[in-house]
Motif scaffolding. Structure first.
Motif, PDB file in Angstrom:
ATOM      1  N   VAL A   1      18.671  19.000  -5.844  1.00 37.26           N
ATOM      2  CA  VAL A   1      17.990  19.454  -7.044  1.00 37.26           C
ATOM      3  C   VAL A   1      16.612  18.627  -7.378  1.00 37.26           C
ATOM      4  O   VAL A   1      15.657  19.231  -7.661  1.00 37.26           O
ATOM      5  N   ASP A   2      16.498  17.297  -6.781  1.00 36.24           N
ATOM      6  CA  ASP A   2      15.419  16.602  -7.026  1.00 36.24           C
ATOM      7  C   ASP A   2      14.220  17.197  -5.969  1.00 36.24           C
ATOM      8  O   ASP A   2      13.201  17.449  -6.390  1.00 36.24           O
ATOM      9  N   THR A   3      14.701  17.453  -4.898  1.00 35.93           N
ATOM     10  CA  THR A   3      13.805  17.910  -3.819  1.00 35.93           C
ATOM     11  C   THR A   3      13.039  19.453  -4.302  1.00 35.93           C
ATOM     12  O   THR A   3      11.822  19.606  -4.223  1.00 35.93           O
ATOM     13  N   ARG A   4      13.988  20.178  -4.815  1.00 37.74           N
ATOM     14  CA  ARG A   4      13.530  21.687  -4.947  1.00 37.74           C
ATOM     15  C   ARG A   4      12.736  21.487  -6.365  1.00 37.74           C
ATOM     16  O   ARG A   4      11.537  22.274  -6.236  1.00 37.74           O
ATOM     17  N   CYS A   5      12.905  20.654  -7.368  1.00 35.42           N
ATOM     18  CA  CYS A   5      12.286  20.585  -8.543  1.00 35.42           C
ATOM     19  C   CYS A   5      10.855  19.716  -8.337  1.00 35.42           C
ATOM     20  O   CYS A   5       9.633  20.428  -8.844  1.00 35.42           O
ATOM     21  N   ARG A   6      10.871  18.801  -7.153  1.00 37.07           N
ATOM     22  CA  ARG A   6       9.290  18.119  -7.113  1.00 37.07           C
ATOM     23  C   ARG A   6       8.528  19.327  -6.362  1.00 37.07           C
ATOM     24  O   ARG A   6       7.442  19.353  -6.555  1.00 37.07           O
ATOM     25  N   GLU A   7       9.270  20.023  -5.391  1.00 40.65           N
ATOM     26  CA  GLU A   7       8.490  20.920  -4.627  1.00 40.65           C
ATOM     27  C   GLU A   7       8.114  21.881  -5.535  1.00 40.65           C
ATOM     28  O   GLU A   7       6.681  22.506  -5.379  1.00 40.65           O
ATOM     29  N   ALA A   8       8.478  22.581  -6.473  1.00 39.15           N
ATOM     30  CA  ALA A   8       8.264  23.471  -7.541  1.00 39.15           C
ATOM     31  C   ALA A   8       7.105  22.857  -8.244  1.00 39.15           C
ATOM     32  O   ALA A   8       6.015  23.727  -8.620  1.00 39.15           O
TER      33      ALA A   8
END
Length: 285
Positions: A107-114
């Motif tokens: 979740v952390d990775t996906r949100c930072r990338e978005a």
């Protein structure tokens, strides 16, 4: 990306005590800051009846895009960010009131990338984390060596999962250390109670969820306060052998059964006032 406007439209997700407070502040004082409500969503819509104007009630969260919010404020549950975080960040800045969601690395990775991809800011409110920016500065320099957050509350102020709930119920009449260890393992067991610890893990990013320590204490004597103790350890003076340390203790007025202390409400409002576009990144506010 949201178009430039004179008025910054804010959507509120969650209409518990904190969501009600923020929605009320936007309605009462928003014009002074160039804010207006875009929508309010709550899992149980009837809770909004009589408290939120009908035209501002969002029935289906999947239709949030139509409300053209510039900032979406989540104060509901970490599952909202797990399910919608990326989608929110495609269209608006997002302030995450449940940063325990980021104990899940995916979740952390996906949100930072978005946030990076779409140029919107992922805001993390400091909430009850006293000295959050100082901790972040140390982490940026690599001088943060250890960080521990101890949260002590009346047992009725905890909403716990699994064995921790059973332990709390079994020891309800006595002071009990419910957990003492890495914040990452604690977040799924107390998702509504340890957002301060999750914010600490994000501020102290060189340690992160694995190495920032959390201690949760149920204390039936705490009838009027939540207590948050923060212990920061920095570098050692090599010649003298002395270690840099900071210890703070925050007593936040709160009656038994309340998850959020009174001072945290105003802290969140201050964070909302600071959410005015800081680029495609995670930003502590």
């Amino acid at each position: 990306m949201a178009q430039e406007r004179n008025v910054r439209r804010i959507g509120i997700i969650g209409f518990g005590h904190l969501g009600q407070y923020l929605a009320g502040m936007i309605e009462e004082e928003g014009h002074q800051h160039g804010f207006e409500l875009a929508f309010v969503w709550n899992r149980h819509q009837k809770k909004m009846d009589g408290n939120v104007r009908k035209e501002l009630q969002l029935e289906d969260l999947n239709k949030f895009v139509a409300r053209c919010a510039d900032l979406i404020v989540e104060v509901a549950h970490p599952q909202i960010i797990k399910d919608y975080g990326e989608e929110f960040l495609k269209h608006a800045d997002c302030m995450v009131g449940s940063p325990t969601a980021f104990a899940d690395q995916e979740v952390d990775t996906r949100c930072r990338e978005a946030a990076r991809r779409y140029g919107h800011t992922l805001y993390i409110p400091s909430g009850a984390l006293w000295g959050a920016l100082d901790i972040q500065k140390m982490a940026n320099r690599g001088t943060l060596k250890a960080l521990k957050v101890t949260m002590s509350k009346h047992p009725d102020s905890f909403m716990l999962q699994g064995h921790m709930h059973e332990l709390k119920e079994r020891t309800k009449g006595q002071r009990t250390v419910l957990y003492d260890g890495p914040v990452r393992n604690l977040c799924p067991l107390a998702p509504n109670n340890v957002n301060t610890m999750a914010a600490a893990a994000l501020a102290g990013h060189n340690l992160g969820f694995e190495r920032v320590q959390g201690c949760l204490v149920a204390d039936p004597s705490l009838l009027n306060f939540h207590i948050v103790d923060i212990e920061v350890t920095g570098p050692v003076n090599k010649s003298a052998g002395h270690e840099f340390t900071v210890k703070t203790s925050r007593r936040n007025p709160a009656p038994p059964g309340e998850v959020t202390g009174m001072a945290t409400y105003t802290s969140f409002w201050s964070s909302v006032l600071n959410c005015k576009g800081h680029g495609g990144r995670l930003f502590l506010c």
